[in-house]
Design an enzyme around this catalytic site. Sequence first.
Site, mmCIF file in Angstrom:
data_model
loop_
_atom_site.group_PDB
_atom_site.id
_atom_site.type_symbol
_atom_site.label_atom_id
_atom_site.label_comp_id
_atom_site.label_asym_id
_atom_site.label_seq_id
_atom_site.Cartn_x
_atom_site.Cartn_y
_atom_site.Cartn_z
ATOM 1 N N LYS A 84 -62.054 -27.474 -16.409
ATOM 2 C CA LYS A 84 -60.764 -26.811 -16.605
ATOM 3 C C LYS A 84 -60.010 -27.428 -17.778
ATOM 4 C CE LYS A 84 -59.302 -27.601 -12.406
ATOM 5 N NZ LYS A 84 -60.483 -28.224 -11.781
ATOM 6 N N CYS A 111 -46.895 -28.645 -1.147
ATOM 7 C CA CYS A 111 -48.098 -29.467 -1.286
ATOM 8 C C CYS A 111 -47.887 -30.948 -1.027
ATOM 9 C CB CYS A 111 -48.733 -29.273 -2.670
ATOM 10 S SG CYS A 111 -47.711 -29.770 -4.068
ATOM 11 N N MET A 112 -46.707 -31.499 -1.342
ATOM 12 C CA MET A 112 -46.552 -32.951 -1.294
ATOM 13 C C MET A 112 -45.440 -33.437 -0.376
ATOM 14 S SD MET A 112 -49.042 -33.821 -3.083
ATOM 15 C CE MET A 112 -48.729 -35.544 -2.752
ATOM 16 N N MET A 147 -54.277 -32.116 0.628
ATOM 17 C CA MET A 147 -53.663 -31.014 1.366
ATOM 18 C C MET A 147 -54.154 -30.877 2.810
ATOM 19 S SD MET A 147 -51.606 -30.273 -0.802
ATOM 20 C CE MET A 147 -51.567 -31.039 -2.393
ATOM 21 N N GLY A 152 -51.476 -32.683 -6.083
ATOM 22 C CA GLY A 152 -52.108 -31.426 -6.451
ATOM 23 C C GLY A 152 -51.722 -30.875 -7.804
ATOM 24 N N GLN A 153 -50.570 -31.305 -8.351
ATOM 25 C CA GLN A 153 -50.081 -30.740 -9.605
ATOM 26 C C GLN A 153 -49.808 -31.855 -10.611
ATOM 27 O OE1 GLN A 153 -47.436 -27.101 -9.187
ATOM 28 N NE2 GLN A 153 -46.918 -28.169 -7.295
#
Length: 749
Positions: free
Chosen positions: A79, A168-169, A336, A373-374
């Site tokens: 990616k 997510c967090m 997650m 996650g980000q």
Amino acid sequence: MPISRREFIKSAAAASAFMALGIPNVFAAGPDDKVQNWVKGVCRYCGTGCGVMVGVKDGKVITVKGDPNNHNQGLLCLKGALLAPVIYAKDRITEPLVRKDGKLVPVSWDEALDLAASKFKGALAEGGPDAVAYYGSGQALTEETYLANKIFKAGLKSNNVEGNPRLCMASAVGGYVSTFGKDEPMGSYKDIDAATCFFIIGSNTSECHPVLFRRIAARKQNDTNVKIIVCDPRTTNTSRIADLHLNTIAGYDLALLNSMAYVIVHEELDDYRFHSKYVNFKDGEGNTVGFEAYKEFLEEYKPEDVAELCGIPADQIRQAALMFAQASATTSMWCMGINQRIRGVWANNLIHNLHLITGKIGKPGSTPLSLTGQPNACGGVRDTGSLSHLLPAGRLVAKQEHRNQMEELWGLPKDSLNPKPGLHTMALFQAMNDGKVKTLLTLCTNPAQSLPNVTKYLEGMKKTFIVAIEAFGDAISLEYADVVLPPAFWVERTGVYGCTERRYALVEQAIEPPGQCRPSVNILVELAKRIGVDPRLVPYRNSDDVWEEWRNISATTPYNFRGITRERLKKESGILWPCPTEDHPGTNIRYVRGEDPNIPADHPDKYWFYGKPDGKAVAWLRPQKPPAEQVSEEYPFVLTTGRVIDHWHTATMTGKVPEIARSFPHAYVEVNVKDAERMSIQHGDKVKLTTRRGEMLFDARVGDVCEPGLVFVPWFDPKLVVNNLTVDAIDPGSKQPEFKICSCKVEKA
């Protein structure tokens, strides 16, 4: 016919997952022979925070490769290596848009900003600060998020400031704060290189954090004594390098974690000297109960008593506990699968418990490390306090002392900030359904695909006047936007990302933005002024000015990164806070004297968990609780969702790269071979999934990835939005939804 595991993983995704085992697809370099200059940045995807070098020729990005001086040592996943085509996607929005007669049409910046401002002013006049809201992202730059947070909380007096990190967090935040008193990990990626045991739970690291997975695998390859425990109800690529794979039943790993603690204590493998001095044991009411009460609590979690409940043989539970406790250094990692639960905070607490009772914390290779996650959920949202109950640098809206501190720092009258916490994400979108929130500003996020039980909230999106700062025209959420403001994307502007390990790194501008696109900082400043925010609150010319303010504000807190100047970020490939002075090297380990600059050199104790009044961490007595939805005769399967390696989130970026799109063109449902045989489902058949919220059709992938009774669907596909099926039940503490578990019915279509 069912397909074998080997056939199932034949794709570019498999290559990335297995790079540590010798299959390429983690890239160390790009075609740089034509590059005229290189510009330093950070990858736009997961929270690993991989450093990148962006190759530019004639004002265009032509290649991206890993930064050899950053923690990723020049490596990138597929990616990241293919980010360049995303910049030049055909659906880039390059001029302001306004909805007229049901369609988004191009207009001038003045018309778009004036309309947006008028709607915010009208909502404020009609309903006060509660009628407006901001919903941001862990993908925005730190400066953008800090600024939006300040505009709404200080300028508009609205605490309705949220973002997709809530999804997510939030439970990881709740776990760190309730256990240690402060958010963010105490360790760093360097712990991977020193660990002799890895406990990976609720994380398919190989696909969601592939560069970190390579580092873990390399550690194991270089030292055959290193052990890896993976706890996951799916047999993922991550589990293939595990010495022990615990196929737990989804939603019952709290019992497993308590059972591991029971074994550790029963076998006298706990570090009594450490936890007697540095740990308080507390019950669910917050009462200090002592170690003996904790031992008594664990009596209910003997391996033989919980084996059937969590689906793991008692001998495997014992083996996992012994591997964890007997290793010289244990690092735990989760994501997650732990956080997106109605007891996500409790699950985080129980992972921390294992480290606290064994003393495997604050030492090289021993740390509980929540994976992000980000790319900027940590530095951008968590650290800047850009959620509805927070203020910058770990402060709380509900605490007058904290509000007064920010009022002084922001130049506001005392007691002028709104003392009432705003609406968390799910409450915010419900308030939009109810017509209470009239106007919403979004930045770099796609809630019409990413919210759980999303169909329930679409009507509210239709009712609400939505102003979206969004780069790509195919985001589903734009169907509900009334004004779209085109931002500069990624390396078209300058700013900071903060990743999992507290590393702040600079994304430098490499090229000019296309068309009429503007940096989001400038968009936010101009919009704020037109709404009527005092210009003295937003005196910024660019993101450099915002960073200078935020850097100095941090100096009064344990986050202190005053030493991370813009000039230093340009020279170095990321610095870990705390970093109080310009000559400080950054901090790899927190809460340890001699490592953490917040602890005086003459402090009497080696460890000081300064987020707690008495300097002690907390081991919580957290019982097993079932998920919000349990299997039943009508809904006998568990549906879980997640990522595949090549796509990211809602595919608004990865879907534009041909190589990635071919790798995973559509979502699918994984079905265990035994379940498939029983229901006469063949690989490729259409399968109907039904939950209490609706039904959808997916192509079947039959194999041994999921355990019997479990099905999995990736959530990247905008044409097959599996979040139409997921449940929106939330953790009562973190307010994070339980994406990972809901009951469903599976039928051959």
